[in-house]
Design a protein around this motif. Structure first.
Motif, PDB file in Angstrom:
ATOM      1  N   GLY A 234     -10.215  -2.100  -4.579  1.00 50.44           N
ATOM      2  CA  GLY A 234     -10.300  -0.798  -5.498  1.00 50.44           C
ATOM      3  C   GLY A 234      -9.272   0.529  -4.951  1.00 50.44           C
ATOM      4  N   LEU A 235      -9.509   0.614  -3.822  1.00 51.61           N
ATOM      5  CA  LEU A 235      -8.686   1.538  -3.021  1.00 51.61           C
ATOM      6  C   LEU A 235      -7.121   1.290  -2.924  1.00 51.61           C
ATOM      7  CD1 LEU A 235      -8.311   4.370  -1.787  1.00 51.61           C
ATOM      8  CD2 LEU A 235      -9.144   3.271   0.489  1.00 51.61           C
ATOM      9  N   THR A 236      -7.062   0.109  -2.876  1.00 55.74           N
ATOM     10  CA  THR A 236      -5.632  -0.464  -2.791  1.00 55.74           C
ATOM     11  C   THR A 236      -4.856  -0.050  -4.039  1.00 55.74           C
ATOM     12  OG1 THR A 236      -5.983  -1.911  -1.212  1.00 55.74           O
ATOM     13  CG2 THR A 236      -3.910  -2.282  -2.446  1.00 55.74           C
ATOM     14  N   GLU A 237      -5.632  -0.404  -5.070  1.00 58.75           N
ATOM     15  CA  GLU A 237      -5.073  -0.266  -6.547  1.00 58.75           C
ATOM     16  C   GLU A 237      -4.808   1.340  -6.820  1.00 58.75           C
ATOM     17  OE1 GLU A 237      -4.176  -2.559  -8.805  1.00 58.75           O
ATOM     18  OE2 GLU A 237      -4.409  -3.804  -6.834  1.00 58.75           O
ATOM     19  N   VAL A 238      -5.716   2.185  -6.450  1.00 61.69           N
ATOM     20  CA  VAL A 238      -5.293   3.701  -6.453  1.00 61.69           C
ATOM     21  C   VAL A 238      -4.073   3.807  -5.541  1.00 61.69           C
ATOM     22  CG1 VAL A 238      -6.132   5.910  -5.627  1.00 61.69           C
ATOM     23  CG2 VAL A 238      -7.802   4.021  -6.645  1.00 61.69           C
ATOM     24  N   LEU A 239      -3.954   3.520  -4.317  1.00 66.08           N
ATOM     25  CA  LEU A 239      -2.832   3.720  -3.615  1.00 66.08           C
ATOM     26  C   LEU A 239      -1.507   3.211  -4.102  1.00 66.08           C
ATOM     27  CD1 LEU A 239      -4.300   2.483  -0.021  1.00 66.08           C
ATOM     28  CD2 LEU A 239      -3.723   4.946  -0.799  1.00 66.08           C
ATOM     29  N   LYS A 240      -1.601   2.128  -4.908  1.00 67.11           N
ATOM     30  CA  LYS A 240      -0.332   1.433  -5.392  1.00 67.11           C
ATOM     31  C   LYS A 240       0.115   2.378  -6.687  1.00 67.11           C
ATOM     32  CE  LYS A 240      -1.219  -3.302  -4.959  1.00 67.11           C
ATOM     33  NZ  LYS A 240      -1.428  -4.707  -5.390  1.00 67.11           N
ATOM     34  N   PHE A 241      -0.952   2.860  -7.252  1.00 67.14           N
ATOM     35  CA  PHE A 241      -0.441   3.646  -8.669  1.00 67.14           C
ATOM     36  C   PHE A 241      -0.397   4.986  -8.640  1.00 67.14           C
ATOM     37  CE2 PHE A 241      -1.787  -0.947  -9.652  1.00 67.14           C
ATOM     38  CZ  PHE A 241      -0.293  -1.271 -10.160  1.00 67.14           C
ATOM     39  N   GLU A 242      -1.256   5.594  -7.815  1.00 65.34           N
ATOM     40  CA  GLU A 242      -1.740   7.035  -7.940  1.00 65.34           C
ATOM     41  C   GLU A 242      -1.263   8.035  -6.687  1.00 65.34           C
ATOM     42  OE1 GLU A 242      -5.594   8.178  -9.071  1.00 65.34           O
ATOM     43  OE2 GLU A 242      -5.750   6.158 -10.069  1.00 65.34           O
ATOM     44  N   ILE A 243      -0.662   7.184  -5.487  1.00 62.29           N
ATOM     45  CA  ILE A 243      -0.294   7.941  -4.275  1.00 62.29           C
ATOM     46  C   ILE A 243       0.989   7.674  -3.930  1.00 62.29           C
ATOM     47  CG2 ILE A 243      -0.938   8.176  -1.876  1.00 62.29           C
ATOM     48  CD1 ILE A 243      -3.207   8.854  -3.583  1.00 62.29           C
ATOM     49  N   SER A 244       1.600   8.840  -3.940  1.00 58.21           N
ATOM     50  CA  SER A 244       3.350   8.691  -3.760  1.00 58.21           C
ATOM     51  C   SER A 244       3.370   8.532  -2.241  1.00 58.21           C
ATOM     52  CB  SER A 244       3.738  10.106  -4.037  1.00 58.21           C
ATOM     53  OG  SER A 244       5.232  10.178  -3.786  1.00 58.21           O
ATOM     54  N   GLY A 245       4.530   7.497  -1.977  1.00 52.72           N
ATOM     55  CA  GLY A 245       4.919   7.208  -0.675  1.00 52.72           C
ATOM     56  C   GLY A 245       4.210   5.956  -0.016  1.00 52.72           C
ATOM     57  N   PHE A 246       3.157   5.307  -0.961  1.00 52.78           N
ATOM     58  CA  PHE A 246       2.672   4.096  -0.541  1.00 52.78           C
ATOM     59  C   PHE A 246       3.525   3.172  -0.653  1.00 52.78           C
ATOM     60  CE2 PHE A 246       0.171   0.394  -1.638  1.00 52.78           C
ATOM     61  CZ  PHE A 246      -0.610   0.072  -0.518  1.00 52.78           C
ATOM     62  N   GLU A 247       3.450   2.144   0.213  1.00 49.92           N
ATOM     63  CA  GLU A 247       4.403   0.818   0.361  1.00 49.92           C
ATOM     64  C   GLU A 247       3.631  -0.197   0.340  1.00 49.92           C
ATOM     65  OE1 GLU A 247       7.669   0.872   0.401  1.00 49.92           O
ATOM     66  OE2 GLU A 247       7.854   3.256   0.496  1.00 49.92           O
ATOM     67  N   SER A 248       2.784  -0.619   1.250  1.00 44.72           N
ATOM     68  CA  SER A 248       1.808  -1.549   1.468  1.00 44.72           C
ATOM     69  C   SER A 248       0.421  -1.379   2.479  1.00 44.72           C
ATOM     70  CB  SER A 248       2.752  -2.828   1.669  1.00 44.72           C
ATOM     71  OG  SER A 248       2.761  -2.845   3.281  1.00 44.72           O
ATOM     72  N   ARG A 249      -0.395  -2.587   2.339  1.00 44.23           N
ATOM     73  CA  ARG A 249      -1.560  -2.223   3.143  1.00 44.23           C
ATOM     74  C   ARG A 249      -1.864  -3.698   3.419  1.00 44.23           C
ATOM     75  NH1 ARG A 249      -7.283  -0.321   0.719  1.00 44.23           N
ATOM     76  NH2 ARG A 249      -8.344   0.157   2.808  1.00 44.23           N
ATOM     77  N   THR A 250      -2.369  -3.973   4.745  1.00 40.95           N
ATOM     78  CA  THR A 250      -3.170  -5.134   5.146  1.00 40.95           C
ATOM     79  C   THR A 250      -4.603  -4.611   5.806  1.00 40.95           C
ATOM     80  OG1 THR A 250      -1.060  -6.011   5.717  1.00 40.95           O
ATOM     81  CG2 THR A 250      -2.946  -7.003   6.801  1.00 40.95           C
TER      82      THR A 250
ATOM     83  N   ALA B 166      -0.742  12.018   1.363  1.00 45.56           N
ATOM     84  CA  ALA B 166      -1.694  11.057   0.951  1.00 45.56           C
ATOM     85  C   ALA B 166      -3.325  11.584   1.504  1.00 45.56           C
ATOM     86  CB  ALA B 166      -1.276   9.793   1.205  1.00 45.56           C
ATOM     87  N   MET B 167      -3.380  11.618   2.673  1.00 49.20           N
ATOM     88  CA  MET B 167      -4.718  12.007   3.185  1.00 49.20           C
ATOM     89  C   MET B 167      -5.272  13.161   2.606  1.00 49.20           C
ATOM     90  SD  MET B 167      -7.422  10.904   4.705  1.00 49.20           S
ATOM     91  CE  MET B 167      -6.780   9.667   5.929  1.00 49.20           C
ATOM     92  N   GLU B 168      -4.706  14.063   2.484  1.00 50.11           N
ATOM     93  CA  GLU B 168      -5.238  15.172   1.598  1.00 50.11           C
ATOM     94  C   GLU B 168      -5.492  14.902   0.412  1.00 50.11           C
ATOM     95  OE1 GLU B 168      -6.299  18.214   2.937  1.00 50.11           O
ATOM     96  OE2 GLU B 168      -5.931  17.027   4.641  1.00 50.11           O
ATOM     97  N   ARG B 169      -4.850  14.071  -0.560  1.00 51.56           N
ATOM     98  CA  ARG B 169      -5.045  13.671  -1.949  1.00 51.56           C
ATOM     99  C   ARG B 169      -6.274  12.843  -1.796  1.00 51.56           C
ATOM    100  NH1 ARG B 169      -4.760  12.451  -6.732  1.00 51.56           N
ATOM    101  NH2 ARG B 169      -3.260  11.275  -7.810  1.00 51.56           N
ATOM    102  N   LEU B 170      -6.353  11.843  -1.001  1.00 53.28           N
ATOM    103  CA  LEU B 170      -7.492  10.808  -0.955  1.00 53.28           C
ATOM    104  C   LEU B 170      -8.635  11.318  -0.955  1.00 53.28           C
ATOM    105  CD1 LEU B 170      -5.850   8.033   1.047  1.00 53.28           C
ATOM    106  CD2 LEU B 170      -6.401   7.762  -1.716  1.00 53.28           C
ATOM    107  N   LYS B 171      -8.717  12.550  -0.084  1.00 55.05           N
ATOM    108  CA  LYS B 171     -10.298  13.179   0.107  1.00 55.05           C
ATOM    109  C   LYS B 171     -11.071  13.416  -1.151  1.00 55.05           C
ATOM    110  CE  LYS B 171      -8.975  15.113   4.804  1.00 55.05           C
ATOM    111  NZ  LYS B 171      -8.639  16.443   5.186  1.00 55.05           N
TER     112      LYS B 171
END
Length: 107
Positions: free
Chosen positions: A32-48, A73-78
């Motif tokens: 679920g967090l990966t989906e947020v990263l993909k569509f809502e967080i600027s600068g995200f490239e990929s995650r493993t 991103a860390m500030e926004r994710l909080k």
């Protein structure tokens, strides 16, 4: 000799889950967090997301386009519920985080 500017930042987070955390539930939260990263967080490239064979130690590797986006991103994710849910299952005493930039080996 001047190093070339590299075009990504690797965020590496080493951690353990809180005692009694259901691994399947944790992985659902991670997805679920990966989906947020993909569509809502600027600068995200990929995650493993990786773990040891006994599932005690985990490593989250996230690629960002640059250091500025990684820290923003860390500030926004909080304030994002999916992030809060994900980190609620992590033992905060066992976290190591690094932001790494690649080294140009073609000097």
């Amino acid at each position: 000799m001047e190093l070339e500017k590299q075009n990504y930042v690797m965020e590496v987070v080493l951690f353990e889950l809180k005692e009694g955390t259901d691994k399947h539930h944790f992985c659902q939260a991670a997805a679920g967090l990966t989906e947020v990263l993909k569509f809502e967080i600027s600068g995200f490239e990929s995650r493993t997301l990786l773990h040891t064979s006994d599932e005690r130690q985990w490593t989250d590797i996230i690629y960002w386009c640059d250091m500025e986006k990684a820290f923003a991103a860390m500030e926004r994710l909080k304030s994002i519920p999916e992030f809060q849910h994900f980190v609620s299952m992590i033992d905060s005493r066992e976290i190591t985080q690094r932001h790494l930039i690649p080294t140009n080996l073609n000097l």
